[in-house]
Write a protein that holds these residues in place. Structure first.
Motif, PDB file in Angstrom:
ATOM      1  N   SER A   1     -62.446  56.019 -35.366  1.00 52.19           N
ATOM      2  CA  SER A   1     -63.122  56.051 -36.660  1.00 52.19           C
ATOM      3  C   SER A   1     -62.979  54.720 -37.380  1.00 52.19           C
ATOM      4  O   SER A   1     -63.850  54.336 -38.149  1.00 52.19           O
ATOM      5  N   ARG A   2     -61.910  53.983 -37.128  1.00 48.85           N
ATOM      6  CA  ARG A   2     -61.708  52.676 -37.747  1.00 48.85           C
ATOM      7  C   ARG A   2     -62.504  51.578 -37.053  1.00 48.85           C
ATOM      8  O   ARG A   2     -62.751  50.538 -37.638  1.00 48.85           O
ATOM      9  N   CYS A   3     -62.867  51.784 -35.812  1.00 48.98           N
ATOM     10  CA  CYS A   3     -63.566  50.759 -35.029  1.00 48.98           C
ATOM     11  C   CYS A   3     -65.082  50.836 -35.136  1.00 48.98           C
ATOM     12  O   CYS A   3     -65.766  50.039 -34.512  1.00 48.98           O
ATOM     13  N   GLY A   4     -65.612  51.770 -35.891  1.00 46.67           N
ATOM     14  CA  GLY A   4     -67.052  51.985 -35.915  1.00 46.67           C
ATOM     15  C   GLY A   4     -67.851  50.769 -36.339  1.00 46.67           C
ATOM     16  O   GLY A   4     -68.783  50.337 -35.655  1.00 46.67           O
ATOM     17  N   ILE A   5     -67.507  50.174 -37.467  1.00 49.19           N
ATOM     18  CA  ILE A   5     -68.256  49.020 -37.965  1.00 49.19           C
ATOM     19  C   ILE A   5     -68.072  47.803 -37.063  1.00 49.19           C
ATOM     20  O   ILE A   5     -69.054  47.161 -36.697  1.00 49.19           O
TER      21      ILE A   5
ATOM     22  N   LEU B   1     -71.748  45.234 -30.722  1.00 51.52           N
ATOM     23  CA  LEU B   1     -72.863  45.692 -29.904  1.00 51.52           C
ATOM     24  C   LEU B   1     -74.153  44.983 -30.296  1.00 51.52           C
ATOM     25  O   LEU B   1     -74.904  44.525 -29.438  1.00 51.52           O
ATOM     26  N   THR B   2     -74.382  44.866 -31.585  1.00 54.70           N
ATOM     27  CA  THR B   2     -75.615  44.251 -32.069  1.00 54.70           C
ATOM     28  C   THR B   2     -75.666  42.759 -31.764  1.00 54.70           C
ATOM     29  O   THR B   2     -76.649  42.263 -31.213  1.00 54.70           O
TER      30      THR B   2
ATOM     31  N   PRO C   1     -79.020  39.231 -27.777  1.00 60.28           N
ATOM     32  CA  PRO C   1     -79.368  38.426 -26.596  1.00 60.28           C
ATOM     33  C   PRO C   1     -80.365  39.123 -25.674  1.00 60.28           C
ATOM     34  O   PRO C   1     -81.265  38.469 -25.128  1.00 60.28           O
ATOM     35  N   LEU C   2     -80.230  40.441 -25.508  1.00 56.44           N
ATOM     36  CA  LEU C   2     -81.210  41.166 -24.686  1.00 56.44           C
ATOM     37  C   LEU C   2     -82.606  41.082 -25.287  1.00 56.44           C
ATOM     38  O   LEU C   2     -83.594  40.863 -24.567  1.00 56.44           O
ATOM     39  N   ALA C   3     -82.706  41.248 -26.596  1.00 55.12           N
ATOM     40  CA  ALA C   3     -84.007  41.141 -27.262  1.00 55.12           C
ATOM     41  C   ALA C   3     -84.564  39.731 -27.155  1.00 55.12           C
ATOM     42  O   ALA C   3     -85.774  39.544 -26.947  1.00 55.12           O
TER      43      ALA C   3
ATOM     44  N   VAL D   1     -66.815  40.795 -24.321  1.00 53.89           N
ATOM     45  CA  VAL D   1     -68.176  41.338 -24.306  1.00 53.89           C
ATOM     46  C   VAL D   1     -69.193  40.203 -24.302  1.00 53.89           C
ATOM     47  O   VAL D   1     -70.188  40.248 -23.571  1.00 53.89           O
ATOM     48  N   PHE D   2     -68.947  39.160 -25.103  1.00 56.51           N
ATOM     49  CA  PHE D   2     -69.853  38.018 -25.095  1.00 56.51           C
ATOM     50  C   PHE D   2     -69.922  37.378 -23.723  1.00 56.51           C
ATOM     51  O   PHE D   2     -71.005  37.085 -23.212  1.00 56.51           O
ATOM     52  N   CYS D   3     -68.762  37.137 -23.121  1.00 58.76           N
ATOM     53  CA  CYS D   3     -68.727  36.461 -21.821  1.00 58.76           C
ATOM     54  C   CYS D   3     -69.431  37.295 -20.756  1.00 58.76           C
ATOM     55  O   CYS D   3     -70.209  36.752 -19.964  1.00 58.76           O
ATOM     56  N   CYS D   4     -69.191  38.578 -20.735  1.00 56.76           N
ATOM     57  CA  CYS D   4     -69.843  39.446 -19.746  1.00 56.76           C
ATOM     58  C   CYS D   4     -71.358  39.493 -19.949  1.00 56.76           C
ATOM     59  O   CYS D   4     -72.120  39.392 -18.982  1.00 56.76           O
ATOM     60  N   THR D   5     -71.793  39.630 -21.191  1.00 54.43           N
ATOM     61  CA  THR D   5     -73.232  39.690 -21.467  1.00 54.43           C
ATOM     62  C   THR D   5     -73.916  38.377 -21.116  1.00 54.43           C
ATOM     63  O   THR D   5     -74.988  38.371 -20.500  1.00 54.43           O
ATOM     64  N   ALA D   6     -73.312  37.262 -21.500  1.00 54.91           N
ATOM     65  CA  ALA D   6     -73.920  35.963 -21.211  1.00 54.91           C
ATOM     66  C   ALA D   6     -73.993  35.716 -19.707  1.00 54.91           C
ATOM     67  O   ALA D   6     -75.003  35.210 -19.210  1.00 54.91           O
TER      68      ALA D   6
END
Length: 115
Positions: free
Chosen positions: A5-9, A15-16, A22-24, A74-79
């Motif tokens: 519940s604390r990690c939502g924002i 994620l965004t 980057p996908l968009a 997450v950045f490194c994996c996505t890139a």
């Protein structure tokens, strides 16, 4: 359960900014403007996101200390998935990690001084 519940924002921000934008950019922006979109992501949006994630993690350090590390990963994996392996992405991830950790440290010090 409370940690989720604390990690939502921060997770939504992660994620965004590190996956959906980057996908968009890859799929919807024409190749002529793609380089400008990636520069905007790498030099403006991603550092600001890392700093915000660090600030949010610094407010609750004992439970959310891993968020700057997760955002850099997450950045490194996505890139690497979108553009192929390049050592520059690891450098960018390190810089984003450093920005997030510094923001978390400053946020933690500010929270301790207030209380």
């Amino acid at each position: 359960m409370r940690i989720f519940s604390r990690c939502g924002i921060p997770l939504t921000l992660m994620l965004t900014s590190f996956i959906l934008l980057p996908l968009a950019a890859v799929h919807f922006i024409p190749p002529d403007a793609g380089m400008m979109a990636m520069l905007l992501l790498f030099y403006c949006i991603n550092p600001i996101s890392s700093i915000l994630i660090g600030i949010l993690a610094g407010k609750q350090t004992p439970t959310l200390w891993f968020l700057p590390f997760l955002s850099a990963g997450v950045f490194c994996c996505t890139a690497c998935l979108l553009f192929g392996w390049d050592s520059a992405f690891v450098l960018y991830a390190d810089i984003y990690l450093l920005l997030g950790m510094l923001a978390a440290l400053i946020s933690r010090v500010a929270v301790r001084r207030r209380s």
